[in-house]
Design a protein around this motif. Structure first.
Motif, PDB file in Angstrom:
ATOM      1  N   ASP A  30      32.879  20.233  -9.980  1.00  0.00           N
ATOM      2  CA  ASP A  30      32.424  20.602  -8.332  1.00  0.00           C
ATOM      3  C   ASP A  30      33.120  21.581  -8.252  1.00  0.00           C
ATOM      4  OD1 ASP A  30      34.209  19.284  -7.356  1.00  0.00           O
ATOM      5  OD2 ASP A  30      34.286  18.150  -8.219  1.00  0.00           O
TER       6      ASP A  30
ATOM      7  N   TYR B 168      33.297  15.072  -2.881  1.00  0.00           N
ATOM      8  CA  TYR B 168      34.582  15.301  -2.089  1.00  0.00           C
ATOM      9  C   TYR B 168      34.088  17.342  -2.589  1.00  0.00           C
ATOM     10  CZ  TYR B 168      36.076  10.873  -2.891  1.00  0.00           C
ATOM     11  OH  TYR B 168      36.548   9.044  -2.411  1.00  0.00           O
TER      12      TYR B 168
ATOM     13  N   GLY C  29      33.185   5.995   0.023  1.00  0.00           N
ATOM     14  CA  GLY C  29      34.225   5.292  -1.644  1.00  0.00           C
ATOM     15  C   GLY C  29      34.904   3.712  -1.084  1.00  0.00           C
ATOM     16  N   SER C  30      34.984   2.897  -2.374  1.00  0.00           N
ATOM     17  CA  SER C  30      35.225   2.570  -2.811  1.00  0.00           C
ATOM     18  C   SER C  30      37.006   2.257  -3.420  1.00  0.00           C
ATOM     19  CB  SER C  30      35.154   1.112  -3.624  1.00  0.00           C
ATOM     20  OG  SER C  30      34.609   1.313  -4.071  1.00  0.00           O
ATOM     21  N   GLY C  31      36.933   3.289  -3.781  1.00  0.00           N
ATOM     22  CA  GLY C  31      37.960   3.262  -4.703  1.00  0.00           C
ATOM     23  C   GLY C  31      37.672   2.515  -6.432  1.00  0.00           C
TER      24      GLY C  31
ATOM     25  N   TYR D 259      42.007   2.925  -6.104  1.00  0.00           N
ATOM     26  CA  TYR D 259      43.224   4.228  -5.709  1.00  0.00           C
ATOM     27  C   TYR D 259      41.959   5.339  -4.835  1.00  0.00           C
ATOM     28  CZ  TYR D 259      46.197   7.928  -5.699  1.00  0.00           C
ATOM     29  OH  TYR D 259      46.994   9.242  -4.824  1.00  0.00           O
ATOM     30  N   LYS D 260      42.501   5.287  -3.674  1.00  0.00           N
ATOM     31  CA  LYS D 260      41.791   6.505  -3.146  1.00  0.00           C
ATOM     32  C   LYS D 260      43.193   7.511  -3.039  1.00  0.00           C
ATOM     33  CE  LYS D 260      38.313   3.336  -0.812  1.00  0.00           C
ATOM     34  NZ  LYS D 260      38.221   3.509  -0.199  1.00  0.00           N
ATOM     35  N   VAL D 261      43.025   9.274  -3.458  1.00  0.00           N
ATOM     36  CA  VAL D 261      43.585   9.646  -2.906  1.00  0.00           C
ATOM     37  C   VAL D 261      44.362  10.342  -1.750  1.00  0.00           C
ATOM     38  CG1 VAL D 261      44.405  12.206  -3.067  1.00  0.00           C
ATOM     39  CG2 VAL D 261      43.067  11.194  -4.821  1.00  0.00           C
TER      40      VAL D 261
ATOM     41  N   ASN E 284      31.571  11.187  -6.992  1.00  0.00           N
ATOM     42  CA  ASN E 284      31.939  12.008  -6.011  1.00  0.00           C
ATOM     43  C   ASN E 284      32.130  13.463  -6.062  1.00  0.00           C
ATOM     44  OD1 ASN E 284      33.519   9.282  -6.440  1.00  0.00           O
ATOM     45  ND2 ASN E 284      34.602   9.468  -8.695  1.00  0.00           N
TER      46      ASN E 284
ATOM     47  N   LEU F 194      36.403   5.695 -10.732  1.00  0.00           N
ATOM     48  CA  LEU F 194      36.724   6.433 -11.603  1.00  0.00           C
ATOM     49  C   LEU F 194      37.411   4.995 -12.292  1.00  0.00           C
ATOM     50  CD1 LEU F 194      38.328   8.843 -10.210  1.00  0.00           C
ATOM     51  CD2 LEU F 194      36.761   8.803 -11.835  1.00  0.00           C
TER      52      LEU F 194
HETATM   53  P1  ADP Z   1      36.409   6.487  -4.415  1.00  0.00           P
HETATM   54  O1  ADP Z   1      35.078   5.032  -4.306  1.00  0.00           O
HETATM   55  O2  ADP Z   1      36.546   6.149  -3.458  1.00  0.00           O
HETATM   56  O3  ADP Z   1      35.301   7.288  -4.920  1.00  0.00           O
HETATM   57  P2  ADP Z   1      36.716   6.605  -7.074  1.00  0.00           P
HETATM   58  O4  ADP Z   1      38.152   5.839  -7.572  1.00  0.00           O
HETATM   59  O5  ADP Z   1      35.567   7.101  -7.420  1.00  0.00           O
HETATM   60  O6  ADP Z   1      36.587   6.199  -5.854  1.00  0.00           O
HETATM   61  O7  ADP Z   1      37.823   7.553  -6.989  1.00  0.00           O
HETATM   62  C1  ADP Z   1      39.237   7.475  -6.258  1.00  0.00           C
HETATM   63  C2  ADP Z   1      39.782   8.810  -6.095  1.00  0.00           C
HETATM   64  O8  ADP Z   1      39.967  10.062  -6.481  1.00  0.00           O
HETATM   65  C3  ADP Z   1      38.918   9.333  -4.641  1.00  0.00           C
HETATM   66  O9  ADP Z   1      39.563   8.017  -3.453  1.00  0.00           O
HETATM   67  C4  ADP Z   1      39.368  10.909  -4.577  1.00  0.00           C
HETATM   68  O10 ADP Z   1      40.131  10.359  -3.724  1.00  0.00           O
HETATM   69  C5  ADP Z   1      39.519  11.143  -5.906  1.00  0.00           C
HETATM   70  N1  ADP Z   1      38.309  12.129  -6.250  1.00  0.00           N
HETATM   71  C6  ADP Z   1      37.285  10.964  -7.621  1.00  0.00           C
HETATM   72  N2  ADP Z   1      36.573  12.327  -7.688  1.00  0.00           N
HETATM   73  C7  ADP Z   1      36.811  13.108  -6.988  1.00  0.00           C
HETATM   74  C8  ADP Z   1      36.667  14.868  -6.997  1.00  0.00           C
HETATM   75  N3  ADP Z   1      35.217  15.003  -7.993  1.00  0.00           N
HETATM   76  N4  ADP Z   1      37.068  15.220  -6.106  1.00  0.00           N
HETATM   77  C9  ADP Z   1      38.198  15.195  -5.829  1.00  0.00           C
HETATM   78  N5  ADP Z   1      38.400  13.729  -5.506  1.00  0.00           N
HETATM   79  C10 ADP Z   1      38.226  13.096  -6.254  1.00  0.00           C
END
Ligand code: ADP
Length: 495
Positions: free
Chosen positions: A423, A398, A453-455, A441-443, A394, A458
């Motif tokens: 980061d 990002y 990403g697949s959301g 979930y994706k922001v 991630n 995390l």
């Molecule tokens: P993805 O596979 O989409 O990265 P995650 O579950 O890992 O899914 O993360 C969920 C969401 O959290 C991401 O879509 C992103 O928007 C946000 N996110 C996760 N890690 C970071 C990061 N280090 N910086 C910014 N946004 C992040």
């Protein structure tokens, strides 16, 4: 197998709340009325007699003191009027009634005036044999005189009460009191009217009560049932009204909550299909495109093109692995963990080195802040490695212009092993922070990288850390970057 009961039309139609309430209240009314009847018919007479005797006893006691007063006649008159009795007092000599010393009439139709001396003597004797008091019922016939209602005869029931007393100076006296008994016929007639009135009132009250109760219980329940049918048809925006009693309010709140959760699950499912099909389609299209080009165009069979196919196939495989991982977690709700002791410094250093090697050429700078001494922890190494990978993945995905990523490993004051992945990327808006751990979930879905990403990353991290009883979280500010951290408990605590 369903029991026949639950098989819709085949069921015996159950009674509704309204008719059940009516039935219960009808039974209740019947029982209460029956009890009142029993009391009236069997006990009223004895209760009435008891009260009459008690009052006569009281009158006799008062009368004894009156006999010795200065003006016994006036006193006796007062007692007679107060207690609605007629009075005759005799002096007793040699165990026989001697002269009558007082006579007072407080009630119409007195029987005492009509009694013969022999009857007085009889009553006196039975009082003596009976320990000092005696009673006797008399039915007295009255015939109206010719000038009022000629020839009309009525019967009056009287109770004569005898009490043997002594004055203060020791003179024995016999007190005779006589009061009217309300005729049985009049009594039962009044009781009958009273009972009919009572029954009517009871039935009306029961009807009103049953109607009100069924309005308060049955009506909201019918509304809830209709809502639940809509819910079953997939209308998750159904709202359950919560008027009525507490239980109904609780039921509608629970159903509202269930509707909310079902709608979430439904949304997640739709999102999953959209995400997964999108995520699968992009690499597949690339693979097919490149493979066709390599097949059809001479000279395109180059290692770079082959590499694209391999990378995309890897992405596919990662996605499938993530999905498998998630479904395995959700099968029993727990992530399986095989704890072993390992050096966390080692793992962090190793992971950083690997990423450094892979991504240095793309301008990424991997820093580590870890001590020289080993940092032993007891945890599932492969799973903690997966947590680190997902977080670094991630951080890379990002990142912004500043491609610096720092890994730290320290010990907290309470003995937890804390690892941070920091980061300098785009950061996460504060209102989105609580949601990022949710599955799929994706922001920002329009973000070009969110396609990567697949959301799920995390959500997998969360599952693993919770299985380790770890503390975890994120501090992030838009534009400044994010600091994802987790703290593994010392050996022996938590799990
Ligand atoms: P993805 O596979 O989409 O990265 P995650 O579950 O890992 O899914 O993360 C969920 C969401 O959290 C991401 O879509 C992103 O928007 C946000 N996110 C996760 N890690 C970071 C990061 N280090 N910086 C910014 N946004 C992040």
């Amino acid at each position: 197998m369903n029991t026949p009961k639950s098989k819709g039309n085949a069921t015996v139609q159950k009674k509704g709340i309204r008719s059940m309430l009516f039935a219960y209240l009808a039974v209740f009314c019947a029982v209460v009325l029956l009890l009142i009847w029993i009391v009236q018919v069997f006990l009223l007479d004895s209760i009435y007699h008891g009260i009459l005797l008690y009052r006569m006893g009281e009158a006799a006691t008062t009368l004894t003191s009156v006999v010795e007063s200065d003006d016994p006649r006036r006193g006796a008159d007062a007692v007679a009027v107060n207690y609605e009795v007629s009075i005759a007092v005799f002096r007793v000599e040699n165990d026989m009634l001697a002269e009558r010393v007082l006579m007072a009439d407080g009630a119409a139709g007195s029987v005492l005036a009509k009694l013969k001396n022999a009857e007085y003597a009889d009553l006196y004797r039975s009082a003596k044999e009976n320990g000092g008091t005696a009673t006797k019922d008399f039915a007295v016939q009255y015939t109206f005189g010719p000038e009022t209602r000629p020839g009309k005869t009525v019967t009056s029931h009287r109770l004569v009460y005898v009490s043997l007393q002594q004055t203060v100076d020791g003179t024995p006296i016999a007190l005779f009191l006589d009061a009217a008994i309300i005729p049985q016929g009049a009594q039962s007639g009044a009781v009958m009217v009273e009972m009919i009135l009572l029954s009517l009132l009871f039935v009306i009250a029961a009807l009103v009560l049953a109607h009100e109760m069924s309005k308060r219980i049955a009506a909201p329940l019918a509304g809830i049932t209709a809502g639940a049918k809509q819910l079953a048809d997939g209308r998750y925006d159904t709202h359950f009204e919560s008027d009525g009693c507490r239980e109904i309010e609780e039921l509608s709140n629970t159903l509202n909550y269930a509707a909310q959760e079902l709608s979430k699950v439904d949304n997640l499912q739709k999102e999953l299909i959209a995400n997964v099909s999108h995520d699968l389609r992009t690499p597949l299209t690339t693979i097919i495109g490149y493979a066709e080009v390599m097949r059809d165009i001479e000279g395109e069979n180059k290692p770079e093109n082959m590499q694209v196919i391999i990378d995309e196939a890897k992405r596919l495989s990662d996605l499938v692995n993530d999905l498998l991982e998630i479904s395995r977690h959700s099968a029993d709700g727990k992530t399986p963990v095989v704890p072993q002791e390992f050096d966390m410094h080692d793992l962090v250093r190793e992971t950083a080195d690997r990423y450094r090697q892979m991504l240095e050429k793309d301008g990424f700078l991997f820093k580590t802040e870890i001590g020289d001494t080993p940092m032993p922890v007891t945890a599932d190494r492969a799973r903690i490695a997966q947590v680190l990978n997902n977080l670094i993945h991630n951080a890379v995905n990002y990142s912004s212009e500043n491609k610096e990523i720092t890994l730290t490993c320290t010990k907290t004051e309470d003995g937890y092993t804390r690892v941070e992945v920091i980061d300098r990327g785009e950061g996460i808006p504060a209102d989105k922070l609580p949601h990022i751990w949710q599955r799929y979930y994706k922001v920002d879905r329009r973000h070009k990288r969110s396609v990567v990403g697949s959301g799920l990353g995390l959500s997998i991290v969360q599952g693993i850390l919770e299985a380790h009883f770890a503390r975890y979280g994120v501090d992030s500010r838009v534009g400044d970057g994010s600091r994802f951290w987790f703290e593994l408990p010392p050996k022996g605590s938590g799990s």
